[in-house]
Design a protein around this motif. Structure first.
Motif, PDB file in Angstrom:
ATOM      1  N   LEU A 273      32.445  32.637  71.091  1.00 41.47           N
ATOM      2  CA  LEU A 273      33.868  32.910  71.314  1.00 41.47           C
ATOM      3  C   LEU A 273      34.578  31.777  72.028  1.00 41.47           C
ATOM      4  CD1 LEU A 273      33.667  36.675  72.276  1.00 41.47           C
ATOM      5  CD2 LEU A 273      34.355  35.687  70.085  1.00 41.47           C
ATOM      6  N   GLU A 274      33.868  31.086  72.922  1.00 41.44           N
ATOM      7  CA  GLU A 274      34.489  29.964  73.636  1.00 41.44           C
ATOM      8  C   GLU A 274      34.937  28.872  72.678  1.00 41.44           C
ATOM      9  OE1 GLU A 274      31.724  28.704  76.618  1.00 41.44           O
ATOM     10  OE2 GLU A 274      32.212  30.364  77.945  1.00 41.44           O
ATOM     11  N   ALA A 275      34.187  28.670  71.593  1.00 38.22           N
ATOM     12  CA  ALA A 275      34.552  27.651  70.604  1.00 38.22           C
ATOM     13  C   ALA A 275      35.886  27.979  69.944  1.00 38.22           C
ATOM     14  CB  ALA A 275      33.451  27.540  69.555  1.00 38.22           C
ATOM     15  N   ASN A 276      36.214  29.263  69.841  1.00 38.52           N
ATOM     16  CA  ASN A 276      37.480  29.695  69.230  1.00 38.52           C
ATOM     17  C   ASN A 276      38.554  29.998  70.269  1.00 38.52           C
ATOM     18  OD1 ASN A 276      36.394  29.519  66.664  1.00 38.52           O
ATOM     19  ND2 ASN A 276      35.754  31.646  66.622  1.00 38.52           N
ATOM     20  N   HIS A 277      38.273  29.760  71.543  1.00 40.13           N
ATOM     21  CA  HIS A 277      39.211  30.042  72.637  1.00 40.13           C
ATOM     22  C   HIS A 277      39.591  31.523  72.691  1.00 40.13           C
ATOM     23  CE1 HIS A 277      39.423  25.774  73.194  1.00 40.13           C
ATOM     24  NE2 HIS A 277      39.761  25.624  71.929  1.00 40.13           N
ATOM     25  N   VAL A 278      38.591  32.375  72.505  1.00 41.30           N
ATOM     26  CA  VAL A 278      38.779  33.827  72.565  1.00 41.30           C
ATOM     27  C   VAL A 278      38.191  34.312  73.880  1.00 41.30           C
ATOM     28  CG1 VAL A 278      38.170  36.027  71.490  1.00 41.30           C
ATOM     29  CG2 VAL A 278      38.687  34.043  70.055  1.00 41.30           C
ATOM     30  N   SER A 279      38.964  35.102  74.623  1.00 42.67           N
ATOM     31  CA  SER A 279      38.457  35.602  75.903  1.00 42.67           C
ATOM     32  C   SER A 279      37.602  36.851  75.688  1.00 42.67           C
ATOM     33  CB  SER A 279      39.613  35.893  76.862  1.00 42.67           C
ATOM     34  OG  SER A 279      40.494  36.821  76.300  1.00 42.67           O
ATOM     35  N   LEU A 280      36.679  37.049  76.599  1.00 37.75           N
ATOM     36  CA  LEU A 280      35.730  38.158  76.549  1.00 37.75           C
ATOM     37  C   LEU A 280      35.925  38.991  77.811  1.00 37.75           C
ATOM     38  CD1 LEU A 280      33.287  39.179  74.885  1.00 37.75           C
ATOM     39  CD2 LEU A 280      31.853  37.732  76.298  1.00 37.75           C
ATOM     40  N   VAL A 281      36.236  40.278  77.653  1.00 38.37           N
ATOM     41  CA  VAL A 281      36.582  41.120  78.788  1.00 38.37           C
ATOM     42  C   VAL A 281      35.761  42.414  78.755  1.00 38.37           C
ATOM     43  CG1 VAL A 281      38.468  42.353  79.929  1.00 38.37           C
ATOM     44  CG2 VAL A 281      38.940  40.244  78.684  1.00 38.37           C
ATOM     45  N   PRO A 282      35.073  42.742  79.854  1.00 44.02           N
ATOM     46  CA  PRO A 282      34.372  44.032  79.909  1.00 44.02           C
ATOM     47  C   PRO A 282      35.360  45.160  80.225  1.00 44.02           C
ATOM     48  CG  PRO A 282      33.994  42.820  81.928  1.00 44.02           C
ATOM     49  CD  PRO A 282      34.817  41.930  81.045  1.00 44.02           C
ATOM     50  N   VAL A 283      35.071  46.355  79.734  1.00 43.41           N
ATOM     51  CA  VAL A 283      35.905  47.523  80.018  1.00 43.41           C
ATOM     52  C   VAL A 283      34.982  48.708  80.300  1.00 43.41           C
ATOM     53  CG1 VAL A 283      36.169  48.263  77.610  1.00 43.41           C
ATOM     54  CG2 VAL A 283      37.942  48.789  79.247  1.00 43.41           C
ATOM     55  N   ARG A 284      35.410  49.569  81.198  1.00 43.97           N
ATOM     56  CA  ARG A 284      34.586  50.713  81.601  1.00 43.97           C
ATOM     57  C   ARG A 284      34.422  51.703  80.460  1.00 43.97           C
ATOM     58  NH1 ARG A 284      33.759  51.792  87.202  1.00 43.97           N
ATOM     59  NH2 ARG A 284      33.424  53.900  86.475  1.00 43.97           N
ATOM     60  N   GLU A 285      33.199  52.207  80.314  1.00 42.86           N
ATOM     61  CA  GLU A 285      32.888  53.135  79.230  1.00 42.86           C
ATOM     62  C   GLU A 285      32.847  54.596  79.660  1.00 42.86           C
ATOM     63  OE1 GLU A 285      29.987  52.503  76.105  1.00 42.86           O
ATOM     64  OE2 GLU A 285      29.612  50.518  76.925  1.00 42.86           O
ATOM     65  N   ASP A 286      33.110  54.896  80.906  1.00 38.17           N
ATOM     66  CA  ASP A 286      32.995  56.273  81.398  1.00 38.17           C
ATOM     67  C   ASP A 286      33.721  57.267  80.501  1.00 38.17           C
ATOM     68  OD1 ASP A 286      31.658  55.171  83.526  1.00 38.17           O
ATOM     69  OD2 ASP A 286      33.373  55.253  84.878  1.00 38.17           O
ATOM     70  N   GLY A 287      32.976  58.216  79.916  1.00 40.14           N
ATOM     71  CA  GLY A 287      33.563  59.273  79.101  1.00 40.14           C
ATOM     72  C   GLY A 287      34.029  58.842  77.720  1.00 40.14           C
ATOM     73  N   SER A 288      33.826  57.588  77.353  1.00 41.77           N
ATOM     74  CA  SER A 288      34.335  57.103  76.066  1.00 41.77           C
ATOM     75  C   SER A 288      33.596  57.722  74.876  1.00 41.77           C
ATOM     76  CB  SER A 288      34.269  55.578  75.993  1.00 41.77           C
ATOM     77  OG  SER A 288      32.941  55.130  76.105  1.00 41.77           O
ATOM     78  N   SER A 289      32.317  58.003  75.023  1.00 43.46           N
ATOM     79  CA  SER A 289      31.578  58.622  73.914  1.00 43.46           C
ATOM     80  C   SER A 289      32.089  60.027  73.636  1.00 43.46           C
ATOM     81  CB  SER A 289      30.081  58.666  74.215  1.00 43.46           C
ATOM     82  OG  SER A 289      29.554  57.367  74.185  1.00 43.46           O
ATOM     83  N   ARG A 290      32.368  60.767  74.674  1.00 37.89           N
ATOM     84  CA  ARG A 290      32.901  62.131  74.505  1.00 37.89           C
ATOM     85  C   ARG A 290      34.257  62.082  73.816  1.00 37.89           C
ATOM     86  NH1 ARG A 290      35.519  63.788  78.635  1.00 37.89           N
ATOM     87  NH2 ARG A 290      34.031  62.949  80.115  1.00 37.89           N
ATOM     88  N   GLU A 291      35.113  61.158  74.276  1.00 40.90           N
ATOM     89  CA  GLU A 291      36.442  61.032  73.680  1.00 40.90           C
ATOM     90  C   GLU A 291      36.366  60.538  72.234  1.00 40.90           C
ATOM     91  OE1 GLU A 291      40.735  58.896  74.568  1.00 40.90           O
ATOM     92  OE2 GLU A 291      39.215  58.949  76.157  1.00 40.90           O
TER      93      GLU A 291
END
Length: 133
Positions: free
Chosen positions: A71-89
């Motif tokens: 991703l760095e080669a394409n200048h794309v940022s990588l961001v983590p996001v919290r997964e709490d409850g995402s499977s249920r939703e």
């Protein structure tokens, strides 16, 4: 601006490409982890993705490590996001979106998904990222 959201897993992962302005889902699917870099690069190129969002739980750190160089080669940022409850939703959204035929008459709580729904979880993760912006 488009974002690519990824719900990481050990064997498969869900992905979804969303528009940042109106949160439209342009593309979603499920792929095997062995094709991670290829699938992500194809989606980044096809949709001019500027940010990749990855869930912070199962295999999230490994996915980030694997994708960082590509991703760095394409200048794309990588961001983590919290997964709490995402499977249920994501499960609820999958069942709601596929409520046809006899499924309309059975309460959602009594239904089970008949296929993996990681792509719906990826949509949830993408929306969570956009909520923070």
């Amino acid at each position: 601006m488009q974002i690519l959201a990824i719900d990481p897993g050990r064997v498969k992962f869900g992905y979804a490409v969303l528009t940042a302005d109106d949160r439209r889902v342009l593309c979603q699917g499920i792929a095997e982890v062995t094709g991670l870099v290829r699938v992500v690069q194809e989606l980044v190129d096809r949709f001019q993705v500027t940010t990749v969002v990855i869930g912070d739980r199962t295999a999230g750190a490994e996915f980030a490590t694997t994708l960082r160089a590509a991703l760095e080669a394409n200048h794309v940022s990588l961001v983590p996001v919290r997964e709490d409850g995402s499977s249920r939703e994501g499960r609820h959204r999958f069942l709601q979106a596929n409520r046809r035929g006899w499924r309309r008459w059975v309460p959602l709580g009594l239904q089970s998904p008949w296929r993996p729904y990681d792509d719906y979880v990826a949509v949830v993760l993408g929306e969570r990222y956009l909520d923070r912006q």
